[in-house]
Design a protein around this motif. Structure first.
Motif, PDB file in Angstrom:
ATOM      1  N   GLY A   1       0.819  -1.200   0.000  1.00  0.00           N
ATOM      2  CA  GLY A   1       0.000   0.000   0.000  1.00  0.00           C
ATOM      3  C   GLY A   1       0.856   1.253   0.000  1.00  0.00           C
ATOM      4  O   GLY A   1       1.893   1.300   0.658  1.00  0.00           O
TER       5      GLY A   1
ATOM      6  N   MET B   1      -3.101  -6.678   1.172  1.00  0.00           N
ATOM      7  CA  MET B   1      -2.455  -5.375   1.086  1.00  0.00           C
ATOM      8  C   MET B   1      -1.532  -5.267   2.294  1.00  0.00           C
ATOM      9  O   MET B   1      -1.912  -5.601   3.415  1.00  0.00           O
ATOM     10  CB  MET B   1      -3.480  -4.239   1.135  1.00  0.00           C
TER      11      MET B   1
ATOM     12  N   TYR C   1       1.130  -2.719   4.455  1.00  0.00           N
ATOM     13  CA  TYR C   1       1.413  -1.307   4.691  1.00  0.00           C
ATOM     14  C   TYR C   1       2.754  -1.147   5.403  1.00  0.00           C
ATOM     15  O   TYR C   1       2.933  -1.621   6.526  1.00  0.00           O
ATOM     16  CB  TYR C   1       0.285  -0.685   5.515  1.00  0.00           C
TER      17      TYR C   1
END
Length: 311
Positions: free
Chosen positions: A7, A30, A32
């Motif tokens: 991300g 996803m 991060y």
């Protein structure tokens, strides 16, 4: 084969939009990085989680030194509760680098292996809902158990493990490892044997190996590697990444990047899984004059692979 994306949302709206699109396109996860949200990607995870229903959301990774393991466990528990769907949040943690911990934060980085070892021995049991009574050289903790999540799910922990000690720690105490700059050779010869042995010796399930690498679908390989050399140069200057690159038989991040046309990139991604990766965490980067078209071409191939392998 599980294929996810890193991300890169700079705003709340972009975080939500990226996650919703990734889920719709068939990506499984996803991830991060620590720079997300100004250094706290848990906010991004919570935002993305409220806007999606099935995609896995994880940190890759939260810096251990910046947060006590008991506080980290409570923050992770709160994030998982905010998402509200069972089993979608994975907490990746790691000790970062001397330049971050000592030069920027002013903390000692003399014992990152021992620090991380003790840290996850506290963190992982707390996230399994256990009481923790721990006395080590870095931490002394009496804590827990944390409130159970509404769905009863545990929060799995991954460790950014590149060197032998942390691979043993990851296999012995957690669900696996979150990698960056480890190519197929490094995974097959260095990462997978060590972490799998540690998990087996501890009587734990086979560990996850999440392989993060830059990816660009581009016909001119030399041009793509030149762009990667500029964009990812910092990783070639950090000792932890220098070592994992050496394990992969390459000297610089540009050589570890996955680049080439569609057939070549697909082969390279499949090679990661054949080497022992359970997941690929792709960081698409643009090459050429039309950045949007370059990203779209790379993303289209990655989405196609993710959907094909799930079918």
């Amino acid at each position: 084969m599980r294929i996810g994306l890193i991300g890169a949302g700079a705003t709340a709206d972009r975080v939500v939009g990226q996650a919703k699109r990734a889920e719709a396109d068939g990506f499984t996860s996803m991830w991060y990085p620590s720079a997300t949200g100004g250094g706290d990607p848990l906010a991004a995870v919570a935002l993305a989680g409220r806007a999606t229903s099935s995609i896995e959301l994880g940190t890759a990774v939260l810096v251990t030194y910046a947060c006590h393991p008991v506080l980290q466990a409570n923050r992770a528990n709160a994030t998982a509760s905010a998402i509200g769907a069972p089993g979608r949040f994975t907490l990746g943690v790691g000790p970062s680098h001397r330049v971050v911990i000592e030069d920027r934060l002013g903390l000692s980085y003399d014992t990152p292996g021992r620090h991380t070892d003790e840290y996850v021995q506290i963190l992982a049991p707390l996230l399994r809902g256990e009481q923790v009574s721990f006395t080590g050289q870095e931490f002394r903790v009496e804590a827990g158990p944390l409130p159970l999540l509404p769905d009863g799910a545990e929060i799995p922990v991954l460790v950014a493990a590149l060197a032998p000690r942390l691979l043993r720690v990851a296999g012995s105490y957690t669900a696996g490892t979150s990698l960056w700059m480890a190519n197929a050779v490094a995974i097959e010869q260095h990462v997978a044997p060590r972490i799998r042995k540690a998990a087996a010796d501890a009587g734990r399930p086979a560990p996850r190996i999440v392989a993060g690498l830059p990816v660009a679908v581009h016909d001119d390989v030399a041009e793509a590697r030149s762009v990667a050399a500029r964009q990812f140069a910092i990783y070639g200057q950090l000792p932890n990444y220098q070592r994992i690159l050496a394990h992969g038989g390459v000297a610089a991040p540009a050589e570890a990047a996955i680049v080439g046309d569609e057939d070549s990139v697909a082969r390279q991604i499949r090679a990661l899984f054949e080497a022992g990766a359970t997941d690929v965490c792709a960081a698409p980067f643009p090459v050429g004059d039309d950045a949007a078209a370059s990203r779209a071409r790379t993303r289209a191939l990655l989405a196609s692979l993710a959907l094909t392998e799930q079918a």
